[in-house]
Scaffold this motif. Structure first.
Motif, PDB file in Angstrom:
ATOM      1  N   ALA A  71       0.965  -1.281  -0.092  1.00 58.76           N
ATOM      2  CA  ALA A  71       0.230  -0.049   0.099  1.00 58.76           C
ATOM      3  C   ALA A  71       0.917   1.276  -0.103  1.00 58.76           C
ATOM      4  CB  ALA A  71      -1.020  -0.005   1.307  1.00 58.76           C
ATOM      5  N   HIS A  95     -11.614  -3.139  -0.196  1.00 63.96           N
ATOM      6  CA  HIS A  95     -12.444  -2.080   0.930  1.00 63.96           C
ATOM      7  C   HIS A  95     -12.037  -0.620   0.378  1.00 63.96           C
ATOM      8  CE1 HIS A  95     -13.003  -5.569   3.286  1.00 63.96           C
ATOM      9  NE2 HIS A  95     -11.869  -5.922   3.492  1.00 63.96           N
ATOM     10  N   GLU A  96     -11.105  -0.418  -0.183  1.00 65.82           N
ATOM     11  CA  GLU A  96     -10.331   1.060  -0.104  1.00 65.82           C
ATOM     12  C   GLU A  96     -10.253   1.373  -1.698  1.00 65.82           C
ATOM     13  OE1 GLU A  96     -10.236   2.632   2.335  1.00 65.82           O
ATOM     14  OE2 GLU A  96     -10.226   1.210   3.686  1.00 65.82           O
ATOM     15  N   ARG A 156      -4.378   1.486  -1.395  1.00 64.43           N
ATOM     16  CA  ARG A 156      -4.583   1.642   0.056  1.00 64.43           C
ATOM     17  C   ARG A 156      -4.383   0.326   0.687  1.00 64.43           C
ATOM     18  NH1 ARG A 156      -7.031   5.508  -3.176  1.00 64.43           N
ATOM     19  NH2 ARG A 156      -6.468   7.761  -2.686  1.00 64.43           N
ATOM     20  N   GLU A 157      -4.579  -0.812   0.189  1.00 64.40           N
ATOM     21  CA  GLU A 157      -4.762  -1.953   0.871  1.00 64.40           C
ATOM     22  C   GLU A 157      -3.617  -2.747   1.119  1.00 64.40           C
ATOM     23  OE1 GLU A 157      -8.401  -4.159   0.422  1.00 64.40           O
ATOM     24  OE2 GLU A 157      -9.133  -2.543  -0.986  1.00 64.40           O
ATOM     25  N   THR A 158      -3.507  -3.586   2.149  1.00 66.17           N
ATOM     26  CA  THR A 158      -2.440  -4.476   2.296  1.00 66.17           C
ATOM     27  C   THR A 158      -2.020  -5.658   1.165  1.00 66.17           C
ATOM     28  OG1 THR A 158      -2.672  -4.388   4.588  1.00 66.17           O
ATOM     29  CG2 THR A 158      -1.186  -5.922   4.082  1.00 66.17           C
TER      30      THR A 158
END
Lengths: 168, 277
Positions: A19, A80-81, A104-106
């Motif tokens: 991210a 999610h993002e 933005r996510e892992t």
């Protein structure tokens, strides 16, 4: 010292693309246009799933003598993002560049890697752009691959509808 | 005899379809597993807390904790390591023996180390791209008093952007390591869940489980219990949390109000929180 070793272990085990912000808007436009400071900006109504956010389109002279073109900066939801991405098209709608500005996510960040993004190059309005058939999936990044693919296909449709207005 | 065949078929399914399965990453449910696994190289820490309350009489609460580290070995194989411990408070609770008569009414309040577990999940079909997601699961647990093996078949399906359906069938074999003779206790469990994503980060849903226990080398069915209740999930790109409330709605044999209290309580609640690295 033990904490540092644990951190290194954790970072070493984690997936490759992580991210973070890869490009600012200005850096992305500098990749697309000969004179990024001289581009025109349009805020367009967006569509699902980002219908509440304006879609940005920039027009100007493309780098490398490509004539006038458009850079769309948009976002799609990964899992999610939002994933912020840019699609650069020539005046006839051919995709010249796809960049991920911010992830933005892992997990799922493999969509940022160039070999996957290059699959879109040369696609034009009317071409089939479907995840899993025209654009390969990446195991472990299925939702990010699917949603970026849907986003790029959406932008080509918007290009067809708005090109006269944008390239006037 | 038919019961033993169910066990044999279930074990063969778990073993034949993939070998060594384990637990998924982000959980939309706390009892039901989905069939997808962590990405290759993905690393996650999960904290489990399960609260159980109320027997037929007296005071009874039980907290089961599990600390879990989960790692994606490949894009379709993940493994987990758990440390398990339990706190039980019990006062004036009458246990029932296998004949249904009152056994004891001990008072105790204690922490117990419940051993370590190794869990493996192998994903076979994707819940996103295939008609149904399929995975197989194997978990082994060893403590100072017991050894357990658990095999599961995990099915799940993500429908559109909003709906998630999941179903698990599990068999478990448990041995008391302190007693000679080592009679095996078997369990058969079915879990099901449905969740609806209101926004990409948040979902509401429901879970159900039915557990059947067969002690003394599967000699008889000791009890069968049904739980059904609501569930909530929140997740962002870095961490997630999921909670389920499961009241017992039916139990056999009936030990009061249509419920069974052999190894069960009137109500269970489970919370799992995970953080991605």
């Amino acid at each position: 010292m033990k904490n540092c070793a644990l951190l290194l272990l954790v970072l070493g085990l984690a997936p490759g693309a992580r991210a973070g912000q890869y490009l600012s808007q200005d850096e992305a436009l500098a990749l697309a246009f000969e004179k990024p400071g001289a581009v025109r900006r349009f805020d367009l109504p967006n569509r699902k799933p980002m219908a509440e956010e304006k879609l940005k389109a920039f027009t100007g002279e493309l780098k490398g003598g490509g004539g006038r073109g458009i850079a769309f900066i948009d976002a799609v939801i990964g899992k999610h993002e939002p994933i912020t991405y840019m699609v650069v098209v020539s005046a006839d709608g051919e995709i010249l560049r796809v960049e991920i500005l911010e992830y933005r996510e892992t997990y799922g960040g493999q969509v940022c890697e160039e070999p996957w993004r290059k699959q879109f190059l040369g696609k034009k309005p009317g071409d089939s752009i479907h995840h899993g058939t025209d654009i390969n999936n990446i195991a472990g990044a299925t939702l990010s691959c699917r949603h970026v693919t849907e986003g790029v296909a959406k932008l080509l449709k918007i290009f067809e509808e708005k090109k006269a207005e944008l390239l006037r | 005899m038919a019961r033993k065949w169910i066990w044999v078929v279930a074990i063969l399914m778990a073993g034949g379809m993939g070998t060594f399965p384990s637990n998924a990453g982000e959980r939309m449910f706390t009892y039901v597993y989905e069939s997808d696994t962590l990405p290759e190289g993905g690393l996650e820490f999960e904290q489990w807390v399960t609260y159980r309350n109320a027997k037929a009489q007296g005071n009874h609460t039980r907290w089961d904790m599990r600390d879990e580290i989960e790692y994606g070995i490949t894009s379709d194989l993940q493994t987990s390591l758990y440390v398990n411990y339990t706190q039980i408070f019990q006062e004036g609770v009458e246990d029932f023996d296998e004949n249904g008569s009152i056994d004891s009414a001990d008072t105790n309040n204690e922490w117990q180390f419940k051993g370590v577990s190794s869990e493996w999940i192998h994903n076979i079909l994707s819940p996103y791209d295939d008609p149904i997601g399929v995975a197989v699961y194997l978990e082994g647990t060893v403590s100072d008093s017991e050894g357990e093996l658990e095999e599961k078949l995990l099915l799940s399906k993500n429908i559109g952007e909003n709906w998630v359906l999941a179903f698990n069938a599990a068999v478990e074999q448990e041995w008391n390591l302190k007693h000679h003779g080592n009679d095996m206790e078997g369990k058969f469990e079915m879990d099901a869940g449905v969740a609806y994503k209101i926004i990409p980060q948040f979902s509401i849903g429901a879970e159900a489980k039915n557990q059947r226990v067969y002690p003394e080398n599967l000699a008889f069915e000791e009890h069968s219990v049904w739980f059904v209740g609501p569930n909530l999930h929140y997740g962002n790109g870095q961490w997630w949390i999921t909670a389920t409330l499961l009241p017992q709605i039916a139990g056999h044999p009936d030990q009061g109000n249509g419920l069974n209290y052999d190894d069960n309580e009137r109500i269970e609640a489970r919370l799992i929180a995970g953080i991605n690295f």
